[in-house]
Design an enzyme around this catalytic site. Structure first.
Site, PDB file in Angstrom:
ATOM      1  N   ASP A 521       0.859  -1.185   0.000  1.00 26.76           N
ATOM      2  CA  ASP A 521       0.000   0.000   0.000  1.00 26.76           C
ATOM      3  C   ASP A 521       0.897   1.238   0.000  1.00 26.76           C
ATOM      4  OD1 ASP A 521      -2.307   1.476   0.063  1.00 26.76           O
ATOM      5  OD2 ASP A 521      -2.794   1.047   2.152  1.00 26.76           O
ATOM      6  N   GLU A 524       2.710   4.856  -4.134  1.00 23.68           N
ATOM      7  CA  GLU A 524       2.690   5.738  -5.321  1.00 23.68           C
ATOM      8  C   GLU A 524       4.027   6.445  -5.585  1.00 23.68           C
ATOM      9  OE1 GLU A 524      -1.019   4.465  -4.125  1.00 23.68           O
ATOM     10  OE2 GLU A 524       0.322   5.693  -2.924  1.00 23.68           O
ATOM     11  N   ASP A 597      -9.089   3.997  -2.339  1.00 19.00           N
ATOM     12  CA  ASP A 597      -9.935   4.503  -1.257  1.00 19.00           C
ATOM     13  C   ASP A 597     -11.268   5.019  -1.783  1.00 19.00           C
ATOM     14  OD1 ASP A 597      -7.764   3.883   0.273  1.00 19.00           O
ATOM     15  OD2 ASP A 597      -7.115   5.946   0.588  1.00 19.00           O
TER      16      ASP A 597
END
Length: 924
Positions: A521, A524, A597
Site C-alpha cells: 500500500d 505511489e 480509497d
C-alpha cells in the site's frame, strides 16, 4: 523536419540495412528536428479534506514554440533521431530521441518481458522526402514523409493511423545549466533583445509547489506526439481514473492525467490520475482494433478529440455540388514530462489480437493461487489476535465461506514493517495456525516507507547499504508517512529489490509462516507533506535518475520485489499473492490491484464497473474494488448490492477504514446476512469457472472481466455499454447499482444468440434489451447459449475444503443445439503446472445430443478423484426417451433424469463421472 537528403537517407540504409552475412534488422532511422513544444506547469487546487493534506492536481498550459537553443548568438535546431521497428505479431515501434543529448535520457527498463523479436521491414518504394516500409507479408505499411514529418500506418483498407498529422511533435532538449554558461556567451547573447525570453526560460527551470521548489538541472525536457485514428470513435484504456469505460473528449485543462497519487476518497467522473497508471489505450471500430502503448513512466497527459462521422459533406458550392462521405477521426495527443518517445503500435486486427500483442510485450496475468480467488475479509484494523479469532469464528457460525484474513498497519510495532505489535499480536504463529487449521490464509501490509529509527533493523540495514532514495542534495530523502518521519526504499535499484525480497524469509520475518502473504500500500509513493502527497520530482534514484523520470513505475518495482520474495521464501515452489495499490504497465505479472480509497456511496459502486473493465482490457485482470466502500458507512441495501457485484469481479475483498462502523457480513440483520451469504456462496460455486478463466488470461491473454465490445466486436450497440459485462465468454453480469431498484434494463447482445437466466433458466433471444424484475436477492446473471460452465455442487468453509468436492456442468444450448466449454485444474498453489506439467485441461462439447468430456491438452497430467455428479442442459426442446453414459473403460450405464418442459431443462444427478477421464453422455 528538414527535407531528407539523399545522402542522409542512404546513410540510414547503410547503417541499418543488413549485409547478407548478418542477422536481419528491423530499424529505419531518420534525423528530424523538434518544432513544437508544450511546457508543463502545475497548479494547486481543491479544498483540504478533513484529516488529509490538500489535494493537488495538474494542468498543462500549452504554448506552441519552436524548440531552439541560443548559443553564442546563433540559432540552431536540435537534431532528433527517429527509428521505426517491425516486431513479430503485427507490432510497430517508433522511437524518437535526441541524436546527441547532453546526457542519456531515461528509457523505461524492466517493463518489457524480453527484447522484442523484430522482423525485417522492406523498403517498398522510396523517393526524395519519403519512404515506404512494409512487413514481410506486405499487408501493413508505414508511409514516412520527411517534410513535414508524418507517418501513416496503412492496411489493405487504407490509412488506419497517422502520426504527427496535426504537427504536434515536440521534444524539449536537454540544455547546459544556465549557471555554467560563460560570461562571454552571456555577453554575446545580450547583444540581442532576449531579456524577456531569458526570463521566461529561467522560470521553466524552476517551478514552485507551495514551499517546494522543483529545480530542473538541465531545463525542461517534455515530449509529445499526436496520433490520428481514422474511422475510430471509440477509445478505451489509460487507467487509472474514476471515469467511464469509453474515453471522453477532453477540453481545456481536462486531459487524462497519468500520475500515481494517494487520493483519499477520489472524485468520480474525474480525469485526474489516482493510484496507478498504464499508458496504453485501445481504439475500436467495426472490423478493426488498434492499440497505442506509450512507454513512459514520467507524468503524462493524454488529450482526446473525436470528430464523429458525417454522412455527406459538400465539396463545392452550387447546384452541381458533389457529395462525399467523411469518416470519423479521433486525435490523441500524448505528452510526458521527460524521457523519450517510445511508442508501440498494436495493429490487431481483432481485440484478441491486440491483447496478445500487448502481452507479448509486457507479459500476461500471473496465475494466482486458488485461495486468492475466494473472499477476503479486511478492515483498518482488526485489533488483536482475539479480534481475528472472533471474526474468523463468525464466518463459521453464520456459514459464510471465506479464505483470507487481512491485517492493516496497526498489527506492526509502531508501523515498522516486518514486525508485530507485541501487545496486540504476541503470538502471530499461533494465530496463523488457527487460520491454517481452517485452511485459510493471512495477508499483512508492507509499505515502501521505512521509519527512521536506528534501532529498527530494517532501517539500520538499509541505511548502512545506501538503499534509500536520495534528495537532490545527496542525503537520504525523508518524508512523513504513517510511522512519522521515514525514508523510502529505492526499489529501482536491483540490489535493493534483492535485499527486500530476502526480508520475507522465515528467518528474517519473525512470526511469519507459509500462509502469510503481502499487501503493498502507499506505494505511489505517498508522502504526506510532499507536493501532491508524493515525492519531490528532483529526488534521486539508482543510476542518478531523478524521480520525475520514473515516478509512475515506483510501485511496480515494489510489487515485483515482494512477489519475488515470496517465491524465494518457498525456494521457488509456491505461487505468491501480492496486492498492490500503485501499478504500471506489466504489473499483471506480479499479482493483483484494487481501485483504492473508494466511498460507501451508490455512485462508487456504479463507477467501479467501468474502472475494472478498463483495467482488464489493459492487461490487469486480477482487480477489484473494496466491497462496501472503504470510506463511510454503507446502508444495508448498498452493502448487499456491493457483495453481489463483488462476487462476480476478479478480486473480491471487503474493506473499511478505521473510523467506520464494523461491517462484518452478519451485523446487518438475519435477512441481509442471508443475502450476503448467498452472494459469497455463488462466488464459491463458480470457482472452477473462475480458475479456468485465470488460466486463459495467463496463457492466452484473454481478459477475465470483458466489456461487451470485446466479445461482440461487430455489434455497434455494445461499444458504449459499461453497466454490464461478460465474465469470460459464457456469463453476462448486470449488477444492480441503483437503490430500491425493482427492474433493470439488460441488453442481451447477438442477433443469433440465446441467453439463459442462471437462476430461473428463462431464456431470451439476443440483440434486444430486456426488463428484468429484481428484488434484493436478485443478481442478474445470464449464461450464453453455446457454453458449458463448470461449477462446484457443494460449498466449503474455504477453497481448501473444496478440493475434492464434486463438479456440476451447466450446459446452455445455442440456437443450433450445441455448446462448448472447458475446465482447468491443478494443485492450486505451486508452480508444478508450469515446471512439471501437473495439470488437467478438459474440454466439454455438446452436439447432436451427445455431451463429451475430452482432453484439451495432452501434455498435462494431474491425478484427480473428483467426479461430475450433476449436469443441467438448458434449452433442450424435447424430452428425451433415455440418457446413457459411455466411459473410456467401456462401461455403459443408464441414467435417471428429470425434464421440465416449461423451462426446457434436463437435469441429471447422482452421476459419478471422473473429471479427468474421457466419457460421453448420450441423450436420445
Amino acid at each position: 523536419m528538414k527535407q531528407l537528403r539523399s545522402d542522409a537517407r542512404n546513410r540510414a540504409h547503410q547503417i541499418w540495412m543488413p549485409s547478407k552475412e548478418k542477422q536481419p534488422q528491423s530499424r529505419r532511422t531518420h534525423r528530424i528536428s523538434a518544432q513544437d513544444s508544450t511546457w508543463p506547469r502545475r497548479e494547486l487546487r481543491g479544498p483540504t479534506s478533513k484529516g488529509k493534506l490538500p489535494r493537488m492536481s495538474a494542468t498543462w498550459l500549452s504554448r506552441p514554440r519552436t524548440l531552439r537553443t541560443r548559443w553564442n548568438g546563433l540559432h540552431f535546431q536540435v537534431p532528433l533521431l527517429a527509428e521505426v521497428y517491425g516486431i513479430e505479431g503485427n507490432i510497430f515501434r517508433l522511437k524518437i530521441n535526441e541524436e546527441t543529448p547532453l546526457k542519456p535520457r531515461y528509457e523505461v527498463p524492466d517493463v518489457l518481458i524480453s527484447k522484442p523479436s523484430t522482423v525485417r521491414l522492406l523498403s517498398c518504394s522510396t523517393d526524395t522526402g519519403s519512404l515506404v516500409l512494409a512487413d514481410g507479408k506486405g499487408n501493413l505499411k508505414c508511409h514516412i514523409t520527411a517534410n513535414p514529418f508524418k507517418i501513416d500506418l496503412v492496411s489493405e483498407e487504407g490509412v488506419m493511423m497517422s502520426i504527427n498529422l496535426l504537427g504536434q511533435l515536440y521534444f524539449e532538449h536537454l540544455q547546459i545549466p544556465l549557471k555554467q554558461r560563460t560570461t562571454k556567451e552571456n555577453e554575446e547573447d545580450a547583444s540581442t533583445d532576449t531579456s524577456q525570453q531569458n526570463q521566461e526560460d529561467l522560470g521553466l527551470w524552476e517551478e514552485k509547489f507551495g514551499k517546494f521548489v522543483d529545480v530542473k538541472v538541465n531545463g525542461p525536457a517534455s515530449i509529445g506526439l499526436d496520433f490520428s485514428l481514422h474511422g475510430f470513435e471509440y477509445l478505451y484504456g489509460i487507467p487509472q481514473h474514476a471515469e467511464s469505460h469509453q474515453l471522453k473528449n477532453t477540453g481545456d485543462g481536462e486531459a487524462y492525467r497519468l500520475y500515481n497519487l494517494d487520493v483519499y476518497g477520489y472524485k468520480i467522473h474525474d480525469k485526474m490520475g489516482i493510484y496507478g497508471s498504464v499508458p496504453y489505450l485501445l481504439a475500436h471500430k467495426l472490423g478493426r482494433t488498434l492499440g497505442i502503448f506509450w512507454l513512459n513512466s514520467s507524468e503524462t497527459l493524454v488529450e482526446i478529440n473525436t470528430e464523429p462521422a458525417v454522412k455527406y459533406t459538400l465539396t463545392q458550392m452550387g447546384p452541381v455540388a458533389a457529395k462525399q462521405e467523411v469518416r470519423s477521426r479521433t486525435d490523441v495527443r500524448w505528452m510526458s514530462e521527460s524521457g523519450i518517445i517510445d511508442v508501440y503500435l498494436l495493429t490487431g486486427p481483432t481485440p484478441s489480437d491486440v491483447f496478445k500483442q500487448y502481452s507479448s510485450l509486457t507479459g500476461t496475468q500471473a496465475m494466482p493461487p486458488l485461495f486468492s480467488l475466494g473472499y477476503h475479509q479486511c478492515r483498518w484494523n482488526y485489533e488483536n489476535e482475539q479480534d481475528v479469532k472472533a471474526v474468523d469464528a463468525g464466518f463459521d457460525k453464520h456459514d459464510i465461506p471465506y479464505d483470507v484474513m487481512w491485517l492493516d498497519i496497526e498489527h506492526t510495532e509502531g508501523k515498522r514493517y516486518f514486525t508485530w505489535d507485541k501487545k496486540r499480536f504476541p503470538n502471530p504463529e499461533r494465530m496463523q495456525e488457527l487460520l491454517r487449521n481452517k485452511k485459510r490464509k493471512l495477508v499483512v501490509i508492507s509499505d515502501p516507507h521505512i521509519k527512521i529509527d536506528p534501532d529498527y533493523s530494517v532501517y539500520a540495514k538499509a541505511k548502512e547499504q545506501d538503499f534509500f532514495v536520495r534528495n537532490h542534495e545527496g542525503g537520504d530523502f525523508e518524508g512523513v508517512c504513517w510511522p512519522g518521519l521515514s525514508c523510502y526504499l529505492d526499489f529501482t535499484n536491483p540490489k535493493v529489490r534483492e535485499w527486500y525480497s530476502s526480508l520475507f524469509t522465515f528467518s528474517a520475518y519473525q512470526g511469519s509462516t507459509d500462509i502469510l502473504y503481502i499487501w503493498n500500500d502507499m506505494n505511489e509513493p505517498s508522502v504526506f507533506r510532499g507536493p501532491e502527497l508524493t515525492m519531490q520530482k528532483n529526488a534521486i534514484h539508482h543510476g542518478n535518475w531523478e524521480h520525475r523520470e520514473l515516478h509512475n513505475i515506483y510501485g511496480f518495482y515494489q510489487q515485483m520485489a515482494t512477489a519475488e520474495g515470496l517465491i524465494q521464501r518457498s525456494k521457488g515452489k509456491e505461487r505468491p499473492f501480492v496486492l498492490t495499490r500503485s501499478f504500471f504497465a506489466g504489473s499483471q505479472k506480479y499479482g493483483a490491484v484494487w481501485t483504492g480509497d473508494n466511498t460507501a456511496e451508490w455512485s462508487y459502486l456504479k463507477i467501479s464497473i467501468p474502472m475494472l473493465l478498463t483495467l482488464n482490457v489493459t492487461g490487469i485482470s486480477f482487480c477489484g474494488a473494496d466491497v462496501g466502500g472503504f470510506i463511510g458507512n454503507p446502508e444495508a441495501e448498498l452493502l448487499v448490492r456491493w457483495y453481489q457485484a463483488g462476487a462476480y469481479q476478479p478480486f473480491f475483498r471487503g474493506h473499511a477504514t478505521m473510523n467506520t462502523k464494523r461491517r462484518e457480513p452478519w451485523l446487518f440483520g438475519e435477512e441481509h446476512t442471508r443475502l450476503i451469504r448467498e452472494a459469497i456462496r455463488e462466488r464459491y460455486a463458480l470457482l472452477p469457472y473462475w480458475y479456468s478463466l485465470f488460466y486463459r488470461a495467463h496463457v492466452a491473454s484473454e481478459p477475465i472481466m470483458r466489456p461487451l465490445w470485446v466479445e461482440f466486436p461487430d455489434e455497434l450497440e455494445t461499444f458504449g455499454v459499461e453497466d454490464e459485462y461478460m465474465l469470460g465468454s459464457a456469463l453476462l453480469v448486470h449488477p444492480v447499482t441503483e437503490p430500491k431498484a425493482t427492474v433493470v434494463d439488460v441488453f442481451l447482445p447477438g442477433p443469433n444468440e440465446v441467453w439463459y437466466d442462471t437462476k430461473t433458466f428463462a431464456h431470451w433471444e439476443g440483440a434486444c434489451t430486456v426488463k428484468i424484475p429484481v428484488a434484493l436477492d436478485t443478481i442478474p446473471v445470464f449464461q450464453r447459449g453455446g457454453s458449458v460452465v463448470p461449477i462446484k455442487t457443494r460449498i466449503g468453509k474455504s477453497t481448501g475444503w473444496m478440493t475434492d468436492f464434486p463438479y456440476g456442468l451447466r450446459v446452455a444450448l445455442s440456437t443450433k443445439g450445441s455448446a462448448v466449454g472447458e475446465l482447468y485444474l491443478d494443485d492450486g498453489h505451486s508452480f508444478k503446472y508450469l515446471h512439471e506439467k501437473q495439470f488437467l485441461h478438459r474440454k466439454f462439447s455438446f452436439s447432436s445430443g451427445v455431451l463429451t468430456n475430452s482432453c484439451a491438452d495432452e501434455s498435462g497430467h494431474y491425478p484427480s478423484e473428483c467426479v461430475v455428479e450433476q449436469i443441467s442442459v438448458l434449452g433442450l426442446r424435447k424430452q428425451p426417451s433415455s440418457v446413457t453414459t459411455h466411459s473410456s473403460d467401456g462401461n455403459d450405464r443408464s441414467v435417471a433424469f428429470a425434464y421440465c418442459a416449461r423451462k426446457a431443462t434436463l437435469t441429471l444427478e447422482k452421476l459419478s463421472l471422473n473429471i479427468g477421464t474421457d466419457w460421453e453422455v448420450h441423450i436420445k
